[in-house]
Write an enzyme that holds these catalytic residues in place. Sequence first.
Site, PDB file in Angstrom:
ATOM      1  N   GLN A   1       0.940  -1.065   0.026  1.00  0.00           N
ATOM      2  CA  GLN A   1      -0.057  -0.067  -0.081  1.00  0.00           C
ATOM      3  C   GLN A   1       0.669   1.130  -0.136  1.00  0.00           C
ATOM      4  OE1 GLN A   1      -2.743  -0.228   3.430  1.00  0.00           O
ATOM      5  NE2 GLN A   1      -4.696   0.066   2.017  1.00  0.00           N
TER       6      GLN A   1
ATOM      7  N   ASP B   1      -8.464   2.289  -3.981  1.00  0.00           N
ATOM      8  CA  ASP B   1      -9.007   1.137  -5.080  1.00  0.00           C
ATOM      9  C   ASP B   1     -10.018   1.203  -6.031  1.00  0.00           C
ATOM     10  OD1 ASP B   1     -11.096   0.569  -3.098  1.00  0.00           O
ATOM     11  OD2 ASP B   1      -9.564  -0.289  -1.804  1.00  0.00           O
TER      12      ASP B   1
ATOM     13  N   GLU C   1     -15.385   7.784   7.732  1.00  0.00           N
ATOM     14  CA  GLU C   1     -14.437   7.307   6.602  1.00  0.00           C
ATOM     15  C   GLU C   1     -14.530   8.204   5.351  1.00  0.00           C
ATOM     16  OE1 GLU C   1     -15.362   3.246   5.319  1.00  0.00           O
ATOM     17  OE2 GLU C   1     -13.623   2.960   4.143  1.00  0.00           O
TER      18      GLU C   1
HETATM   19  C1  9WN Z   1      -9.412  -3.386   0.903  1.00  0.00           C
HETATM   20  C2  9WN Z   1      -8.794  -0.046   5.311  1.00  0.00           C
HETATM   21  C3  9WN Z   1      -8.840  -0.037   3.629  1.00  0.00           C
HETATM   22  C4  9WN Z   1      -8.039   1.334   3.379  1.00  0.00           C
HETATM   23  C5  9WN Z   1      -8.210   1.515   1.872  1.00  0.00           C
HETATM   24  C6  9WN Z   1      -9.607   1.135   1.436  1.00  0.00           C
HETATM   25  C7  9WN Z   1     -10.345   0.196   2.061  1.00  0.00           C
HETATM   26  C8  9WN Z   1     -10.291  -2.333   1.876  1.00  0.00           C
HETATM   27  C9  9WN Z   1     -11.676  -2.440   1.381  1.00  0.00           C
HETATM   28  O1  9WN Z   1     -10.024   0.144   3.255  1.00  0.00           O
HETATM   29  O2  9WN Z   1      -9.686  -1.062   1.432  1.00  0.00           O
HETATM   30  O3  9WN Z   1      -7.893  -3.200   1.165  1.00  0.00           O
HETATM   31  O4  9WN Z   1     -12.361  -3.189   1.919  1.00  0.00           O
HETATM   32  O5  9WN Z   1     -11.988  -1.888   0.399  1.00  0.00           O
HETATM   33  O6  9WN Z   1      -9.607   1.678   0.126  1.00  0.00           O
HETATM   34  O7  9WN Z   1      -7.532   2.625   1.399  1.00  0.00           O
HETATM   35  O8  9WN Z   1      -6.528   1.067   3.704  1.00  0.00           O
HETATM   36  O9  9WN Z   1      -9.371   1.323   5.773  1.00  0.00           O
END
Ligand code: 9WN
Length: 415
Positions: free
Chosen positions: A97, A154, A387
């Site tokens: 990451q 993502d 969030e």
């Molecule tokens: C997959 C935890 C993470 C962040 C990422 C965010 C989200 C996860 C998801 O949550 O990713 O790794 O379930 O979508 O995109 O930036 O680190 O907070």
Amino acid sequence: MAVLRKNDTGLFVKPAPAVYPFQWNWDSAFVAIGLARIDVARGRQEVRALLRGRWEDGMVPHIVFHPASVDYSPGPELWGSASCSAAPQVATSGLTQPPVVATAVRTLHEASPDAGFLEEVLPVVEAWHAWLHRERVFDGSGLVAIVHPWESADNAPRFDRALARVDHGSAPAPMRSDRRPLAAAERPTNRDYARYLALVESLRRCDYRPQSLAETRFAYVDLMFNAVLAAAEADLAWLWSELGERGERASAAATRLRTGLAGRWDEEAAAYKELDLHAAEGEIAGTVGELMPLYASVPKAAQARRLFDEALWAPTRYGPSPEAPWAVTTVSKSSPDFEPRRYWRGPVWININWLLIRGLERLGLRDEAEDLRGMTLRLVEASGFSEYYHPSTGNPLGSPEFSWSAALTLDLLHR
Ligand code: 9WN
């Protein structure tokens, strides 16, 4: 402080109370930056816990599945890290990451110097950065590529075209624990999720170490990832100097990355061009990533001015407007992909604002940084430590009591 305390498992601070029960990489780095303001020793522990997940070849993974009996899917079984020769004892994902950790270590060190801690963690961070420059380079530009959207923001539309090439077959809808506590309209679609899983499946076949980036189904030169790495390399070089060392690799890498990022400036758009490695040319993708070289002090003064006036703070792009007064949007309001409620596709995120505030401050745009800092603090004051947030109403979206929103607020209040 109460949010961080609530999400503290004793070993690490989980990103949120219900949705994310394990240790995520950049979440923990942001958490450590906040902890530097209130409890430096606990901040060091956060970094140590994350680095326990490092692989023998240097990679620090994006999730460390510290043993815990929680109901989360897709979980450790998806990754199968135990069968990869370079993986550690503890189960982890096979990706990485954005490398914020060096910056977190610097923040902790500036709050309370501890040479012993640096001796312990710098070689590990050094090996991780070196791994990125070994495994993820694709030309002489100094920039590195990511091989999965989970290695950055993502669900951002900048990955859509590259992701559309990923055939996800006719597999049934994946098991997703995220959809239990959260509204479907605020999360990635099942089709995108199926593609994420198909990508993991193909990477798993080579123990997450593709022979070359040309062979991977997804390879993207993410500007945010590279800007975070550039700043982290500079911070790492500074940390080495605290130990009386030269940190030559890190400081040369910072220079190379900044030069590489500078080369992506697009005069017409007043922003930086993203690059999908499997496409012919770079593009202005209409997501906040195209502003991120600012965080690594890449723009010259005149470029920074234009980037702020014509993009970051422009009402039709990422800035406040009468219909959407909360900035910075994660997607340009002029983009057809702008979705003000959906995860990384429009809402305001505190970590993104924090990166941009840091960038503005470092380039001497003090009033601009102060405007964005003030707006960010008003947003958490009105809507809590969510969030992400709706840019029109400021309403909270995604998970409540989100750790990095709380932690970075502590840092913003410290200025
Ligand atoms: C997959 C935890 C993470 C962040 C990422 C965010 C989200 C996860 C998801 O949550 O990713 O790794 O379930 O979508 O995109 O930036 O680190 O907070």
